[in-house]
Design an enzyme around this catalytic site. Structure first.
Site, mmCIF file in Angstrom:
data_model
loop_
_atom_site.group_PDB
_atom_site.id
_atom_site.type_symbol
_atom_site.label_atom_id
_atom_site.label_comp_id
_atom_site.label_asym_id
_atom_site.label_seq_id
_atom_site.Cartn_x
_atom_site.Cartn_y
_atom_site.Cartn_z
ATOM 1 N N HIS A 94 0.835 -1.207 0.000
ATOM 2 C CA HIS A 94 0.000 0.000 0.000
ATOM 3 C C HIS A 94 0.867 1.255 0.000
ATOM 4 O O HIS A 94 1.922 1.293 0.648
ATOM 5 C CB HIS A 94 -1.016 -0.004 1.140
ATOM 6 C CG HIS A 94 -0.474 0.008 2.539
ATOM 7 N ND1 HIS A 94 -0.222 1.164 3.223
ATOM 8 C CD2 HIS A 94 -0.171 -1.005 3.394
ATOM 9 C CE1 HIS A 94 0.205 0.878 4.443
ATOM 10 N NE2 HIS A 94 0.268 -0.435 4.575
ATOM 11 N N ASP A 141 -0.228 4.373 0.933
ATOM 12 C CA ASP A 141 -0.542 5.386 1.942
ATOM 13 C C ASP A 141 0.197 5.107 3.244
ATOM 14 O O ASP A 141 0.646 3.986 3.500
ATOM 15 C CB ASP A 141 -2.055 5.468 2.213
ATOM 16 C CG ASP A 141 -2.622 4.203 2.849
ATOM 17 O OD1 ASP A 141 -2.242 3.098 2.415
ATOM 18 O OD2 ASP A 141 -3.430 4.317 3.793
ATOM 19 N N ASP A 180 6.046 1.334 6.792
ATOM 20 C CA ASP A 180 4.709 0.764 6.592
ATOM 21 C C ASP A 180 3.964 1.675 5.638
ATOM 22 O O ASP A 180 3.407 2.676 6.079
ATOM 23 C CB ASP A 180 4.008 0.659 7.950
ATOM 24 C CG ASP A 180 2.579 0.185 7.849
ATOM 25 O OD1 ASP A 180 2.192 -0.302 6.784
ATOM 26 O OD2 ASP A 180 1.854 0.323 8.849
ATOM 27 N N GLU A 188 -5.056 1.796 2.650
ATOM 28 C CA GLU A 188 -5.046 0.600 3.503
ATOM 29 C C GLU A 188 -5.149 0.983 4.969
ATOM 30 O O GLU A 188 -5.820 0.314 5.753
ATOM 31 C CB GLU A 188 -3.762 -0.202 3.255
ATOM 32 C CG GLU A 188 -3.753 -1.580 3.913
ATOM 33 C CD GLU A 188 -3.256 -1.591 5.354
ATOM 34 O OE1 GLU A 188 -3.427 -2.619 6.024
ATOM 35 O OE2 GLU A 188 -2.708 -0.565 5.831
ATOM 36 N N GLU A 189 -4.475 2.068 5.346
ATOM 37 C CA GLU A 189 -4.396 2.438 6.768
ATOM 38 C C GLU A 189 -5.739 2.874 7.338
ATOM 39 O O GLU A 189 -5.905 2.944 8.551
ATOM 40 C CB GLU A 189 -3.360 3.554 6.973
ATOM 41 C CG GLU A 189 -1.931 3.143 6.650
ATOM 42 C CD GLU A 189 -1.350 2.153 7.648
ATOM 43 O OE1 GLU A 189 -2.076 1.742 8.575
ATOM 44 O OE2 GLU A 189 -0.179 1.788 7.488
ATOM 45 N N ASP A 232 3.652 -6.381 3.785
ATOM 46 C CA ASP A 232 3.177 -5.342 4.696
ATOM 47 C C ASP A 232 3.352 -5.774 6.158
ATOM 48 O O ASP A 232 2.677 -5.260 7.037
ATOM 49 C CB ASP A 232 1.690 -5.049 4.393
ATOM 50 C CG ASP A 232 1.192 -3.785 5.067
ATOM 51 O OD1 ASP A 232 2.023 -2.926 5.411
ATOM 52 O OD2 ASP A 232 -0.030 -3.677 5.247
ATOM 53 N N HIS A 243 3.541 3.495 12.578
ATOM 54 C CA HIS A 243 2.575 4.563 12.906
ATOM 55 C C HIS A 243 3.103 5.503 13.990
ATOM 56 O O HIS A 243 2.320 6.076 14.732
ATOM 57 C CB HIS A 243 1.210 3.995 13.356
ATOM 58 C CG HIS A 243 0.602 3.047 12.365
ATOM 59 N ND1 HIS A 243 -0.637 2.491 12.536
ATOM 60 C CD2 HIS A 243 1.060 2.570 11.183
ATOM 61 C CE1 HIS A 243 -0.911 1.699 11.510
ATOM 62 N NE2 HIS A 243 0.112 1.725 10.680
HETATM 63 ZN ZN LIG Z 1 0.744 -1.415 6.381
#
Ligand SMILES: [Zn+2]
Length: 442
Positions: free
Chosen positions: A92, A94, A155, A198-199, A221, A404
């Protein structure tokens, strides 16, 4: 600990250089947006990927929703290639809205010495092996972090970079083999897919699976190294509806049946059972997460989670038994329980369509001399949704940690390991499929 270098000042292998370039592109998604993709800026990276994959000779394109598709054809003659499954590799674009993602400036900390890691843009921030045990296992690695003002976006820029670098490597290897007249190593046709949002849990919402045209897929991922995720929970929700008897408290004796007390008793009865806050790994739980109650009526909602189907059945029975016991303690009330299925362990979907999605991924790691850790996921994933839709989709590690957050980190060596595993996975599909197609060992 010596000062970290801006990544452009460090001599990096291609995968790490590519990763840092992608990390600099602002792609934060937005859970409050009704648009798809939720932020237009995600298409900035999508557009860059189309450009770079096209330059490699691939048929890269981005659709109106921001999904980027590309094909790396099998080098085998068509009849042999058609006998192989089409394998999709997915990442992903994003990054999480939980931490700032604009103006990401990756920094390299060469040869990590085990001490506290400092960030050039945030003098008070410390990443410490005491608080982050995984860091202690990476002494000697070249760490990559942000400057401390943003997340790094490993990520899932690490997954994006690994897939594009794999394509670049294979295109070059094919050309070199052709030049010296070598037969190409067998490999399936690869479909590359880069997804937005995705997030915020929407990564597959607008995905055209027919357009993807894959038989098996892998999301790149995952965190850490040498880990595969092939299992999610079985998930269900129990809703206990309680009807009490409400009257004026002044005249309640012998008449009132208070639904608030019944709801509280039911929740209290769950106190000894495994809970999210007391479990990890493959341990399931019962999680009362919502109570709405007045004297007249109450609703209690409980999440049931377990990776194991039989243990999941036992959890259903346990909730039914507690509901019946609670009802027995409060004559005059009506207690009604419903349990509905939310989703099933992705492993059950994968195994019903093509169990090789797991066995080949394990064999690929073993071919690298590694026994992969099969870590169950304690939540839903895009791969779980794709698996449920009929496209078996395990999740593969990408080397990063502390997702994150402004502490997020990866290492040059972990990125190289991720790329090496992607190569091994593609090779293993070539070998396995050759075995199957010929009925003989390749
Ligand atoms: Zn991810």
């Amino acid at each position: 600990m010596p000062s970290p270098l801006p990544w452009r000042d460090a001599a990096l292998p291609p995968i790490a250089e590519r990763f840092c370039r992608y990390a600099e592109v602002w792609t934060t998604s937005d859970p409050t947006s009704d648009a798809f993709p939720s932020t237009e800026r995600q298409k900035d990276l999508g557009g860059l990927l189309v450009e770079e994959l096209s330059a490699l000779g691939l048929d890269a394109e981005m659709d109106e929703h921001g999904y980027v598709f590309a094909t790396l054809p099998s080098p085998l003659p068509p009849a042999e290639a058609d006998a192989l499954p089409v394998v999709a590799l997915v990442a992903h674009v994003d990054t999480s809205p939980d931490a700032p993602g604009e103006n990401v400036r990756p920094h390299v900390h060469p040869a990590y010495d085990g001490g506290p890691v400092t960030f050039p843009g945030a003098p008070d921030l410390r990443l410490d092996a005491d608080g982050q045990p995984a860091l202690a296992r990476h002494v000697g690695h070249d760490l990559i972090t942000s400057d401390g003002t943003t997340l790094l976006g490993s990520d899932d820029k690490a997954g994006v970079a690994a897939i594009v670098q794999l394509a670049a490597d294979l295109v070059r290897a094919d050309a070199e083999a052709a030049e010296i007249g070598d037969p190409p190593p067998p490999r399936p046709t690869l479909r590359l897919l880069f997804t937005p949002d995705e997030e915020i849990g929407k990564g597959t919402d607008k995905l055209d699976l027919a357009r993807l045209g894959a038989d098996v897929a892998y999301t790149l991922d995952g965190s850490g190294t040498d880990t595969l995720n092939v299992e999610t929970f079985h998930a269900a929700e129990a809703v206990l509806r309680i009807e009490g008897v409400g009257v004026h408290p002044g005249y309640a004796k012998g008449v009132m049946v208070n639904a608030v007390r019944i709801a509280a008793a039911f929740v209290e009865a769950l106190a000894g059972d495994p809970a999210p806050e007391t479990t990890e790994g493959r341990e399931g739980y019962l999680h009362p997460h919502t109570v709405e109650a007045t004297t007249e009526g109450a609703t209690v909602k409980v999440l049931l989670r377990d990776h194991d189907a039989a243990a999941m059945d036992a959890k259903r029975d346990r909730v039914r038994q507690l509901a019946a016991e609670t009802a027995g303690r409060f004559p005059g009330a009506t207690v009604d329980l419903t349990i509905s299925e939310s989703y099933r362990n992705m492993r059950s979907y994968i195994e019903s369509v093509d169990p090789r999605a797991i066995s080949v991924a394990v064999e690929a790691a073993r071919a690298m001399g590694v026994e992969p850790a099969l870590e169950p996921i304690r939540g839903g994933t895009d791969g779980a949704r794709l698996s449920e839709k009929g496209l078996p989709c395990p999740n593969v590690f990408t080397g990063g940690y502390d997702f994150h957050s402004r502490f997020e980190w990866n290492t040059v060596q972990n990125l190289e390991r991720t790329l090496a595993y992607a190569h091994a996975l593609v090779r293993e599909w070539g070998v396995q499929s050759g075995t199957k197609a010929d009925g003989a060992t390749v």
